[in-house]
Design a protein around this motif. Structure first.
Motif: not given
Length: 508
Positions: A83-84, A87, A172, A214, A217-218, A221, A226, A229-230, A233
């Protein structure tokens, strides 16, 4: 002169009988009497002689049920690590609007993962050797937790744009340092815990976990704001971190006769890489790096590819996820074929399928996962070094992804484009690079040295029989036991008489 006779298992000498106290394993057990030379000679480190077998010594090879617990744990950790990178891809335009970052700054939130991956990928194999797999994974878990909450601090509205960006990109960076820890372990774990018939499938299961991340992660979010979403995560990272408790270093008893070597090998040793094998590995690293790097770049830039044409960030995330999930289905189908049917033809399958996949990528409908397990396993076959080969392969993908994100960002159309800020030239660049890099693949010989070595030793020790209950060779007794967790074992099938060879020189 050697005399060969048929004798029931009970009539074998004590040294060749299965020991009762070894029957209390938690899974399948093969009890085999072997020569001590099935390993490296302590004097010169050379490969063993396959003809000399001494019934006085014994060795056991086992498959443990708990290996699947470790596979599940590594899959979960790789899903999170996947996901990193992506994201911020589907919400790039929203990040610009809500946080005040520039579009290139948002791109670097993903690209910094590629950047920090490069040095870390070469440090991780050293950490595995120095600290062990388990402790190294604990380091990765700690980095995950720390990175998630540092990123979330950056969502505070009281922070300036620069301060907010600093917290997010540091988060990140820390997460990017953890990604290779869980990605590079995959072929090594398969080699340590699985036999010849299960390695490619195990590699596939763990290898596709990162692309599953992946895809998630698409998808995730765009479903929340926004800033939220963090927070999501950070919670995901913290919840997944305890999975490292279930990752073991290595089984007490190996699953096969694969030999592990260290130090510099001489030319006549099993570990020595010929010039041809070095060239093969270089070509595979280039092709794998470019193809996977292109995919990584696309996932980082998903919204920038699609939103100029009127697609929402939710649809952009869904498009990226579909691209990945279709590949998962293909990988689930092809990996058992590699284990059972194409086990000796990994290089040939790459040569046949890659041109087709390159043509499909030009049409924007292909994903890398079909050949992912084959490439990872073929690299180990060429190098006989699971950690090192995996590190180089994944480093090449991140290096290429880093370059592609920068190049494709530069190829973005201006505000006067039709439509504005479209990525049409970037898509042409991607297709051209993928089509060109496939060509050197036809120069690959792809000799599978590791598998050939294991099979050669298996034949020498079992008389060439693939059935464990029928295996017989000089001084060899084999029994397959299915042992319950409580420690009381039962034979999974009737034990057949085994061949016993008596050397009259020993009798003399």
């Amino acid at each position: 002169m050697n005399l060969t006779s048929e004798a029931p298992l009970s009539s074998l000498p004590p040294s060749s009988r299965p020991r009762q106290d070894r029957m209390e394993s938690d899974d399948l057990m093969c009890k085999v009497s072997l020569d001590e030379s099935v390993g490296k000679d302590p004097q010169d480190g050379r490969a063993p002689s396959l003809g000399a077998i001494d019934p006085a010594s014994s060795e056991t090879y086992r498959l443990y049920k708990r290996r699947w617990v470790g596979v599940a744990a590594i899959c979960l950790l790789n899903i999170v690590s996947g996901m990193v990178l992506v994201w911020f891809g589907p919400i790039a335009n929203d990040m610009v609007r809500d946080f005040g970052y520039s579009l290139n700054a948002v791109n670097w939130l993903g690209n910094v993962v590629n950047l920090v991956y490069l040095p870390c990928s070469f440090i991780v194999p050293y950490l595995y050797g120095r600290l062990g797999t388990r402790v190294t994974c604990f380091v990765g878990a700690a980095l995950f937790i720390l990175s998630g909450w540092i990123r979330y601090v950056g969502t505070a509205q009281s922070l300036s744009v620069g301060a907010s960006y600093a917290f997010v990109i540091v988060g990140q960076l820390l997460a990017g340092m953890a990604v290779p820890i869980f990605q590079i372990i995959v072929p090594s774990y398969s080699e340590k815990w699985f036999d010849l018939k299960g390695r490619t499938t195990a590699t596939m299961i763990m290898g596709i976990a990162n692309p599953v991340g992946n895809a998630l992660g698409q998808l995730i979010p765009p479903l929340v704001s926004t800033r939220q979403s963090l927070l999501v995560m950070a919670i995901i990272f913290s919840a997944a971190a305890p999975a490292v408790l279930f990752v073991g270093n290595a089984p007490p008893t190996p699953p096969s006769m694969t030999l592990h070597h260290s130090g510099r090998a001489v030319q006549d040793e099993y570990t020595y890489m010929t010039m041809r094998q070095r060239i093969d590995f270089g070509i595979i690293s280039l092709v794998f790096g470019v193809v996977v790097g292109v995919i990584n770049a696309f996932t980082v830039l998903t919204a920038q590819y699609l939103e100029p044409y009127g697609y929402s960030d939710t649809i952009s995330g869904l498009m990226g996820a579909v691209l990945l999930l279709v590949g998962l289905v293909a990988a689930a189908i092809t990996s058992p074929l590699y284990d059972r049917v194409l086990t000796h033809h990994l290089a040939l399958s790459l040569k046949l399928l890659c041109p087709i996949l390159a043509a499909c990528w030009i049409a924007l409908i292909w994903e890398r996962l079909t050949l992912l397990p084959a490439v990872l396993e073929l690299a180990v076959e060429l190098t006989r070094n699971a950690d090192g080969s995996s590190a180089i392969l994944w480093a090449s993908t991140n290096a290429c992804g880093l370059v592609f994100v920068v190049v494709e960002g530069a190829l973005r159309a201006g505000s006067d484009g039709s439509p504005a800020l479209n990525m049409h030239r970037s898509a042409i660049f991607q297709a051209s690079v993928v089509a060109a890099v496939i060509i050197p693949l036809y120069l690959v010989e792809g000799k599978q040295t590791r598998r050939a070595r294991d099979e050669e030793m298996n034949r020498a020790l079992t008389g060439g029989s693939p059935d464990p209950t029928d295996r017989a060779e000089a001084g060899t007794a084999v029994e397959v036991m299915e042992v319950q967790d409580g420690g009381s074992g039962r034979s999974s099938e009737d034990i057949q008489p085994v061949t016993r060879e008596v050397d009259d020189r020993r009798d003399a």
